[in-house]
Structures are given as structure tokens and as C-alpha cells.
Design a protein around this motif. Structure first.
Motif, PDB file in Angstrom:
ATOM      1  N   ALA A 138      -2.530   7.497   6.375  1.00 39.62           N
ATOM      2  CA  ALA A 138      -1.355   7.408   7.249  1.00 39.62           C
ATOM      3  C   ALA A 138      -0.565   6.139   6.945  1.00 39.62           C
ATOM      4  O   ALA A 138      -1.123   5.076   6.732  1.00 39.62           O
ATOM      5  CB  ALA A 138      -1.771   7.432   8.713  1.00 39.62           C
ATOM      6  N   VAL A 139       0.749   6.291   6.909  1.00 35.78           N
ATOM      7  CA  VAL A 139       1.652   5.165   6.681  1.00 35.78           C
ATOM      8  C   VAL A 139       2.841   5.314   7.618  1.00 35.78           C
ATOM      9  O   VAL A 139       3.237   6.430   7.979  1.00 35.78           O
ATOM     10  CB  VAL A 139       2.086   5.080   5.194  1.00 35.78           C
ATOM     11  N   ARG A 140       3.389   4.189   8.033  1.00 36.91           N
ATOM     12  CA  ARG A 140       4.541   4.170   8.944  1.00 36.91           C
ATOM     13  C   ARG A 140       5.533   3.161   8.374  1.00 36.91           C
ATOM     14  O   ARG A 140       5.156   2.064   7.975  1.00 36.91           O
ATOM     15  CB  ARG A 140       4.053   3.742  10.324  1.00 36.91           C
ATOM     16  N   PHE A 141       6.814   3.544   8.337  1.00 39.47           N
ATOM     17  CA  PHE A 141       7.838   2.638   7.819  1.00 39.47           C
ATOM     18  C   PHE A 141       9.170   2.974   8.459  1.00 39.47           C
ATOM     19  O   PHE A 141       9.340   4.044   9.038  1.00 39.47           O
ATOM     20  CB  PHE A 141       7.937   2.723   6.284  1.00 39.47           C
ATOM     21  N   ASP A 142      10.093   2.033   8.369  1.00 40.16           N
ATOM     22  CA  ASP A 142      11.437   2.211   8.920  1.00 40.16           C
ATOM     23  C   ASP A 142      12.416   2.487   7.794  1.00 40.16           C
ATOM     24  O   ASP A 142      12.279   1.952   6.693  1.00 40.16           O
ATOM     25  CB  ASP A 142      11.887   0.963   9.680  1.00 40.16           C
ATOM     26  N   LEU A 143      13.408   3.326   8.080  1.00 38.69           N
ATOM     27  CA  LEU A 143      14.504   3.615   7.153  1.00 38.69           C
ATOM     28  C   LEU A 143      15.799   3.117   7.770  1.00 38.69           C
ATOM     29  O   LEU A 143      15.991   3.184   8.982  1.00 38.69           O
ATOM     30  CB  LEU A 143      14.640   5.120   6.904  1.00 38.69           C
ATOM     31  N   ILE A 144      16.710   2.662   6.902  1.00 33.27           N
ATOM     32  CA  ILE A 144      18.013   2.179   7.365  1.00 33.27           C
ATOM     33  C   ILE A 144      19.081   2.635   6.375  1.00 33.27           C
ATOM     34  O   ILE A 144      18.781   2.872   5.199  1.00 33.27           O
ATOM     35  CB  ILE A 144      18.008   0.641   7.497  1.00 33.27           C
ATOM     36  N   ASP A 145      20.291   2.812   6.853  1.00 28.83           N
ATOM     37  CA  ASP A 145      21.437   3.042   5.952  1.00 28.83           C
ATOM     38  C   ASP A 145      22.483   1.976   6.263  1.00 28.83           C
ATOM     39  O   ASP A 145      22.475   0.912   5.690  1.00 28.83           O
ATOM     40  CB  ASP A 145      21.978   4.471   6.023  1.00 28.83           C
ATOM     41  N   THR A 146      23.367   2.262   7.192  1.00 32.06           N
ATOM     42  CA  THR A 146      24.396   1.277   7.532  1.00 32.06           C
ATOM     43  C   THR A 146      24.304   0.816   8.975  1.00 32.06           C
ATOM     44  O   THR A 146      25.101  -0.006   9.399  1.00 32.06           O
ATOM     45  CB  THR A 146      25.799   1.886   7.318  1.00 32.06           C
ATOM     46  N   GLY A 147      23.382   1.362   9.723  1.00 35.37           N
ATOM     47  CA  GLY A 147      23.325   1.034  11.141  1.00 35.37           C
ATOM     48  C   GLY A 147      21.900   0.952  11.635  1.00 35.37           C
ATOM     49  O   GLY A 147      21.100   0.192  11.102  1.00 35.37           O
ATOM     50  N   PRO A 148      21.587   1.767  12.649  1.00 36.64           N
ATOM     51  CA  PRO A 148      20.264   1.690  13.259  1.00 36.64           C
ATOM     52  C   PRO A 148      19.164   2.188  12.317  1.00 36.64           C
ATOM     53  O   PRO A 148      19.424   2.880  11.343  1.00 36.64           O
ATOM     54  CB  PRO A 148      20.382   2.601  14.487  1.00 36.64           C
ATOM     55  N   THR A 149      17.932   1.811  12.656  1.00 36.93           N
ATOM     56  CA  THR A 149      16.791   2.238  11.854  1.00 36.93           C
ATOM     57  C   THR A 149      16.100   3.424  12.512  1.00 36.93           C
ATOM     58  O   THR A 149      16.220   3.642  13.719  1.00 36.93           O
ATOM     59  CB  THR A 149      15.767   1.101  11.683  1.00 36.93           C
ATOM     60  N   VAL A 150      15.378   4.179  11.683  1.00 40.59           N
ATOM     61  CA  VAL A 150      14.584   5.312  12.128  1.00 40.59           C
ATOM     62  C   VAL A 150      13.170   5.093  11.607  1.00 40.59           C
ATOM     63  O   VAL A 150      12.984   4.670  10.468  1.00 40.59           O
ATOM     64  CB  VAL A 150      15.171   6.633  11.578  1.00 40.59           C
ATOM     65  N   THR A 151      12.172   5.370  12.425  1.00 35.46           N
ATOM     66  CA  THR A 151      10.774   5.204  12.033  1.00 35.46           C
ATOM     67  C   THR A 151      10.240   6.517  11.479  1.00 35.46           C
ATOM     68  O   THR A 151      10.408   7.572  12.087  1.00 35.46           O
ATOM     69  CB  THR A 151       9.926   4.761  13.239  1.00 35.46           C
ATOM     70  N   VAL A 152       9.593   6.442  10.320  1.00 33.59           N
ATOM     71  CA  VAL A 152       9.016   7.615   9.667  1.00 33.59           C
ATOM     72  C   VAL A 152       7.506   7.423   9.605  1.00 33.59           C
ATOM     73  O   VAL A 152       7.027   6.353   9.212  1.00 33.59           O
ATOM     74  CB  VAL A 152       9.578   7.801   8.242  1.00 33.59           C
ATOM     75  N   THR A 153       6.755   8.448  10.017  1.00 31.52           N
ATOM     76  CA  THR A 153       5.304   8.440   9.855  1.00 31.52           C
ATOM     77  C   THR A 153       4.953   9.527   8.854  1.00 31.52           C
ATOM     78  O   THR A 153       5.545  10.608   8.866  1.00 31.52           O
ATOM     79  CB  THR A 153       4.572   8.699  11.184  1.00 31.52           C
ATOM     80  N   TYR A 154       4.003   9.233   7.998  1.00 31.55           N
ATOM     81  CA  TYR A 154       3.608  10.162   6.934  1.00 31.55           C
ATOM     82  C   TYR A 154       2.118  10.032   6.715  1.00 31.55           C
ATOM     83  O   TYR A 154       1.574   8.931   6.720  1.00 31.55           O
ATOM     84  CB  TYR A 154       4.381   9.832   5.654  1.00 31.55           C
ATOM     85  N   ASN A 155       1.445  11.155   6.518  1.00 29.07           N
ATOM     86  CA  ASN A 155       0.022  11.155   6.245  1.00 29.07           C
ATOM     87  C   ASN A 155      -0.187  11.825   4.897  1.00 29.07           C
ATOM     88  O   ASN A 155      -0.137  13.051   4.801  1.00 29.07           O
ATOM     89  CB  ASN A 155      -0.746  11.888   7.352  1.00 29.07           C
ATOM     90  N   GLY A 156      -0.382  11.023   3.866  1.00 33.47           N
ATOM     91  CA  GLY A 156      -0.569  11.558   2.527  1.00 33.47           C
ATOM     92  C   GLY A 156      -0.378  10.468   1.489  1.00 33.47           C
ATOM     93  O   GLY A 156      -0.186   9.298   1.820  1.00 33.47           O
ATOM     94  N   ILE A 157      -0.428  10.885   0.236  1.00 37.88           N
ATOM     95  CA  ILE A 157      -0.258   9.944  -0.862  1.00 37.88           C
ATOM     96  C   ILE A 157       1.228   9.762  -1.129  1.00 37.88           C
ATOM     97  O   ILE A 157       1.952  10.729  -1.355  1.00 37.88           O
ATOM     98  CB  ILE A 157      -0.982  10.448  -2.122  1.00 37.88           C
ATOM     99  N   LEU A 158       1.677   8.521  -1.100  1.00 38.22           N
ATOM    100  CA  LEU A 158       3.088   8.216  -1.348  1.00 38.22           C
ATOM    101  C   LEU A 158       3.371   8.222  -2.847  1.00 38.22           C
ATOM    102  O   LEU A 158       2.474   7.957  -3.659  1.00 38.22           O
ATOM    103  CB  LEU A 158       3.439   6.842  -0.771  1.00 38.22           C
ATOM    104  N   PRO A 159       4.613   8.496  -3.247  1.00 29.63           N
ATOM    105  CA  PRO A 159       4.964   8.456  -4.669  1.00 29.63           C
ATOM    106  C   PRO A 159       4.772   7.055  -5.252  1.00 29.63           C
ATOM    107  O   PRO A 159       4.849   6.050  -4.533  1.00 29.63           O
ATOM    108  CB  PRO A 159       6.448   8.852  -4.698  1.00 29.63           C
ATOM    109  N   ASP A 160       4.535   6.982  -6.548  1.00 25.92           N
ATOM    110  CA  ASP A 160       4.339   5.695  -7.219  1.00 25.92           C
ATOM    111  C   ASP A 160       5.549   4.782  -7.073  1.00 25.92           C
ATOM    112  O   ASP A 160       5.406   3.565  -7.030  1.00 25.92           O
ATOM    113  CB  ASP A 160       4.053   5.906  -8.707  1.00 25.92           C
ATOM    114  N   LEU A 161       6.750   5.348  -7.008  1.00 23.75           N
ATOM    115  CA  LEU A 161       7.970   4.544  -6.923  1.00 23.75           C
ATOM    116  C   LEU A 161       8.285   4.065  -5.510  1.00 23.75           C
ATOM    117  O   LEU A 161       9.257   3.351  -5.287  1.00 23.75           O
ATOM    118  CB  LEU A 161       9.157   5.333  -7.467  1.00 23.75           C
ATOM    119  N   PHE A 162       7.480   4.455  -4.522  1.00 22.15           N
ATOM    120  CA  PHE A 162       7.716   4.038  -3.137  1.00 22.15           C
ATOM    121  C   PHE A 162       7.420   2.547  -2.985  1.00 22.15           C
ATOM    122  O   PHE A 162       6.366   2.057  -3.389  1.00 22.15           O
ATOM    123  CB  PHE A 162       6.820   4.836  -2.184  1.00 22.15           C
TER     124      PHE A 162
END
Length: 160
Positions: free
Chosen positions: A77-101
Motif C-alpha cells: 500500500a502506498v499513499r501520495f498527493d497529486l497536484i496540477d495548478t490548484g488543490p491537491t488530491v490524495t491517491v491510495t494504491y495497493n500494488g507495485i508502482l512503475p519504475d518511473l514513479f
């Protein structure tokens, strides 16, 4: 108008109505499997006047906020925030992340809106080229400087 033309016109009208009905039923059936693309700002503020509903399947793209990635030591399990030009969104994911992450990297996640501003992802993709950015996102991000909240509170000036 002679009777033969009336009969042909009626047959053509029925065929057009049946085709339109079939297309409408197909679109209705496919409605659940359509993944709409959103940015973090569009999830919080809405897109074209409509905010996505909790439970809606969607795709979200943005930049991983530096310092926001937290991993569970007992699972994948991993948790991270995403942003573009304004507010952030929290993403939770359970699995293997890509090598480029990594932090500061652009990603696209497919998942379900679990609560306002929170996505439960089933798939996470990292972009390949560091220079590439979707044209819509590049246009929105022109001239915007993202401030790391940790640095802003330390020096008090709001500059990162």
C-alpha cells in the motif's frame, strides 16, 4: 404522394428510429465503463460545472507532490498527493508502482473516487519523458510556481 412512396418513407423512418434506439442503448450500457479524465483541480472544483460523484470511476493525471509519498511497511500500500495548478488530491494504491514513479513525476491513475479529494487507484502509470506534458496541463501550469508547504512554513516568506 402515392402509396408506394408513403410505404418506403415509413420503412426508412422505422429503420432510422431502430438504429437511433440501438445506439442509445449501447451508450447507456457503456456508460459505466467510460473512464473520464480529470485533473486534481477538476475533481475538487468540478469540470464543466459538474463535480465527479463518490463511487465514480475516473482517470486522474497530475504531478506527485514532493514529500507526500508514504508507504506501508507491511504491504504494498502506498499513499501520495497529486497536484496540477490548484488543490491537491490524495491517491491510495495497493500494488507495485512503475519504475518511473517518484516525487515530482507526472502520473496517470485509474480508480474510483472514494471520498471528496480521495482516489482509490487500481492502476498507476508514470510518464516516460520528463519533458512531455499534456498540452492542456502545460497551458494551465504556465507561470505557476508550486510551493512546498514544509518549506513555506520554515522561512515564513511563502517562497519555496
Amino acid at each position: 404522394m402515392n402509396p408506394r412512396r408513403k410505404q418506403r418513407l415509413a420503412v426508412v423512418g422505422i429503420i432510422v428510429a431502430l438504429v437511433a434506439g440501438a445506439i442509445g442503448l449501447m451508450l447507456f450500457a457503456l456508460n459505466d465503463s467510460i473512464d473520464l479524465f480529470y485533473t486534481p483541480s477538476e475533481i475538487i472544483e468540478g469540470k464543466n460545472g459538474q463535480k465527479p460523484q463518490v463511487g465514480q470511476r475516473l482517470r486522474i493525471g497530475g504531478m506527485v507532490v514532493p514529500g507526500s509519498v508514504s508507504r506501508d511497511s507491511q504491504s504494498l500500500a502506498v499513499r501520495f498527493d497529486l497536484i496540477d495548478t490548484g488543490p491537491t488530491v490524495t491517491v491510495t494504491y495497493n500494488g507495485i508502482l512503475p519504475d518511473l514513479f517518484r516525487e515530482g513525476q507526472g502520473i496517470v491513475a485509474t480508480g474510483v473516487l472514494s471520498a471528496e479529494g480521495q482516489i482509490k487507484a487500481q492502476e498507476v502509470l508514470a510518464k516516460h519523458d520528463e519533458e512531455y506534458m499534456p498540452p492542456e496541463l502545460a497551458e494551465k501550469m504556465k507561470g505557476i510556481k508550486h510551493v512546498n508547504p514544509n518549506n513555506a512554513s520554515q522561512n515564513g516568506s511563502g517562497e519555496g
